[in-house]
Design a protein around this motif. Structure first.
Motif, mmCIF file in Angstrom:
data_model
loop_
_atom_site.group_PDB
_atom_site.id
_atom_site.type_symbol
_atom_site.label_atom_id
_atom_site.label_comp_id
_atom_site.label_asym_id
_atom_site.label_seq_id
_atom_site.Cartn_x
_atom_site.Cartn_y
_atom_site.Cartn_z
ATOM 1 N N PRO B 18 0.838 -1.209 0.000
ATOM 2 C CA PRO B 18 0.000 0.000 0.000
ATOM 3 C C PRO B 18 0.867 1.251 0.000
ATOM 4 O O PRO B 18 1.957 1.268 0.567
ATOM 5 N N VAL B 19 0.363 2.280 -0.657
ATOM 6 C CA VAL B 19 1.096 3.546 -0.751
ATOM 7 C C VAL B 19 0.106 4.684 -0.541
ATOM 8 O O VAL B 19 -0.998 4.661 -1.087
ATOM 9 N N THR B 20 0.495 5.671 0.253
ATOM 10 C CA THR B 20 -0.338 6.862 0.440
ATOM 11 C C THR B 20 0.462 8.106 0.090
ATOM 12 O O THR B 20 1.576 8.284 0.587
ATOM 13 N N ASP B 56 -15.262 12.389 -5.492
ATOM 14 C CA ASP B 56 -15.866 11.712 -6.632
ATOM 15 C C ASP B 56 -14.767 11.174 -7.532
ATOM 16 O O ASP B 56 -13.615 11.604 -7.458
ATOM 17 N N LYS B 57 -15.159 10.217 -8.369
ATOM 18 C CA LYS B 57 -14.185 9.560 -9.224
ATOM 19 C C LYS B 57 -13.895 10.371 -10.467
ATOM 20 O O LYS B 57 -14.755 11.086 -10.985
ATOM 21 N N GLY B 58 -12.678 10.194 -10.950
ATOM 22 C CA GLY B 58 -12.299 10.760 -12.228
ATOM 23 C C GLY B 58 -12.236 9.675 -13.279
ATOM 24 O O GLY B 58 -12.851 8.617 -13.162
ATOM 25 N N GLU B 59 -11.451 9.956 -14.301
ATOM 26 C CA GLU B 59 -11.370 9.078 -15.472
ATOM 27 C C GLU B 59 -10.666 7.757 -15.197
ATOM 28 O O GLU B 59 -10.976 6.725 -15.788
ATOM 29 N N VAL B 60 -9.665 7.755 -14.287
ATOM 30 C CA VAL B 60 -8.838 6.571 -14.073
ATOM 31 C C VAL B 60 -8.774 6.233 -12.586
ATOM 32 O O VAL B 60 -7.701 6.183 -11.990
ATOM 33 N N SER B 61 -9.903 5.981 -11.974
ATOM 34 C CA SER B 61 -9.976 5.816 -10.524
ATOM 35 C C SER B 61 -9.735 4.378 -10.039
ATOM 36 O O SER B 61 -9.501 4.170 -8.836
ATOM 37 N N ASP B 62 -9.785 3.398 -10.929
ATOM 38 C CA ASP B 62 -9.628 2.007 -10.481
ATOM 39 C C ASP B 62 -8.272 1.800 -9.824
ATOM 40 O O ASP B 62 -7.231 2.156 -10.366
ATOM 41 N N GLY B 63 -8.283 1.185 -8.633
ATOM 42 C CA GLY B 63 -7.054 0.907 -7.909
ATOM 43 C C GLY B 63 -6.625 2.025 -6.975
ATOM 44 O O GLY B 63 -5.612 1.902 -6.288
ATOM 45 N N TYR B 64 -7.398 3.114 -6.958
ATOM 46 C CA TYR B 64 -7.074 4.263 -6.108
ATOM 47 C C TYR B 64 -8.260 4.598 -5.202
ATOM 48 O O TYR B 64 -9.413 4.457 -5.605
ATOM 49 N N SER B 65 -7.952 5.084 -4.003
ATOM 50 C CA SER B 65 -8.975 5.650 -3.136
ATOM 51 C C SER B 65 -8.441 6.959 -2.572
ATOM 52 O O SER B 65 -7.225 7.211 -2.589
ATOM 53 N N THR B 77 -4.560 7.018 -1.941
ATOM 54 C CA THR B 77 -4.037 5.722 -1.516
ATOM 55 C C THR B 77 -4.126 4.708 -2.640
ATOM 56 O O THR B 77 -5.162 4.579 -3.287
ATOM 57 N N LEU B 78 -3.011 4.033 -2.861
ATOM 58 C CA LEU B 78 -2.974 2.867 -3.736
ATOM 59 C C LEU B 78 -3.020 1.669 -2.802
ATOM 60 O O LEU B 78 -2.082 1.412 -2.055
ATOM 61 N N GLU B 79 -4.142 0.966 -2.802
ATOM 62 C CA GLU B 79 -4.343 -0.093 -1.824
ATOM 63 C C GLU B 79 -3.319 -1.210 -1.980
ATOM 64 O O GLU B 79 -2.825 -1.767 -1.006
ATOM 65 N N SER B 80 -3.014 -1.559 -3.221
ATOM 66 C CA SER B 80 -2.059 -2.614 -3.530
ATOM 67 C C SER B 80 -1.374 -2.219 -4.840
ATOM 68 O O SER B 80 -1.907 -2.453 -5.911
ATOM 69 N N ALA B 81 -0.239 -1.587 -4.713
ATOM 70 C CA ALA B 81 0.388 -0.967 -5.880
ATOM 71 C C ALA B 81 0.732 -1.985 -6.973
ATOM 72 O O ALA B 81 1.152 -3.121 -6.684
#
Lengths: 112, 114
Positions: B18-20, B56-65, B77-81
């Motif tokens: 994980p990375v923040t 809210d989400k943007g264009e490339v939100s998958d994998g990011y919070s 945060t990248l939950e699992s880079a």
């Protein structure tokens, strides 16, 4: 993709010449902005033109907007080596969202 | 860079960790954004915030919070880079009022996922 397109992708000119880059976008907009990015740095705002404006000037910059064609152009007159950078257009939709949609950028190189 | 800082500025991490990334502003602007920049793609919006706890989400939100518990801080945060998340990440802020609707960018974070 919602991204706008810019052309050319890259432009190389001599110092003193004018540089023109174009931006096309896809949705109705509230305004369109141009930004500059020097290598490895964050973007810096240059100029904003609203949807009811057709042309705007700021120093050596001239921006035009054609909403019927969904396009804009940025002209840099009397270019300098310090103008070497990437240039991006960004649009803000008129739909009440808070999102900026950036183009893919034009890399400008001004040769001394 | 108009009262915006990003930390860390550089990070190398391994796949699966994980990375923040943190963005901090001192301008009290309402809107904050996270973008990634990759060659040939320009800037792409990942997530944005229009107020504390409003995102809210943007264009490339998958994998990011993201999270925003205070006006001045916006965390990505990248939950699992993954290696595809190797990129340069920029934070930006905006007041988005009738008279002030330009964006101001932070200096960027260069993330490498091995």
């Amino acid at each position: 993709s919602q991204q706008g397109e810019e052309d050319p992708q890259a432009l190389s000119i001599q110092e003193g010449e004018n540089a023109t880059m174009n931006c096309s976008y896809k949705t109705s907009i509230n305004n369109l902005q141009w930004y500059r990015q020097n290598s490895g740095r964050g973007l810096v705002h240059l100029i904003l033109i609203r949807s009811n404006e057709r042309e705007k000037h700021s120093g050596r910059l001239r921006v035009t907007l054609d909403t019927s064609k969904k396009s804009s152009s940025l002209l840099i007159t009397a270019s300098r080596a310090a103008d070497t950078a990437s240039y991006f257009c960004a649009t803000v939709a008129d739909s009440g969202t808070y999102k900026y949609i950036f183009g893919t950028g034009t890399r400008l190189k001004v040769l001394a | 860079d108009a009262g915006i800082t990003q930390s860390p500025r550089h990070k190398v991490t391994e796949t699966g960790t994980p990375v923040t990334l943190r963005c901090h502003q001192t301008e009290n602007h309402r809107y904050m954004y996270w973008y990634r920049q990759d060659p040939g793609h320009g800037l792409r919006l990942i997530h944005y915030s229009y107020g504390v706890k409003d995102t809210d989400k943007g264009e490339v939100s998958d994998g990011y919070s993201v999270s925003r518990s205070k006006t001045e801080d916006f965390l990505l945060t990248l939950e699992s880079a993954t290696s595809s998340q190797t990129s340069v990440y920029f934070c930006a802020i905006s007041a988005l009022t009738a008279s002030m609707d330009t964006q101001y960018f932070g200096p960027g974070t260069r993330l490498t996922v091995l």
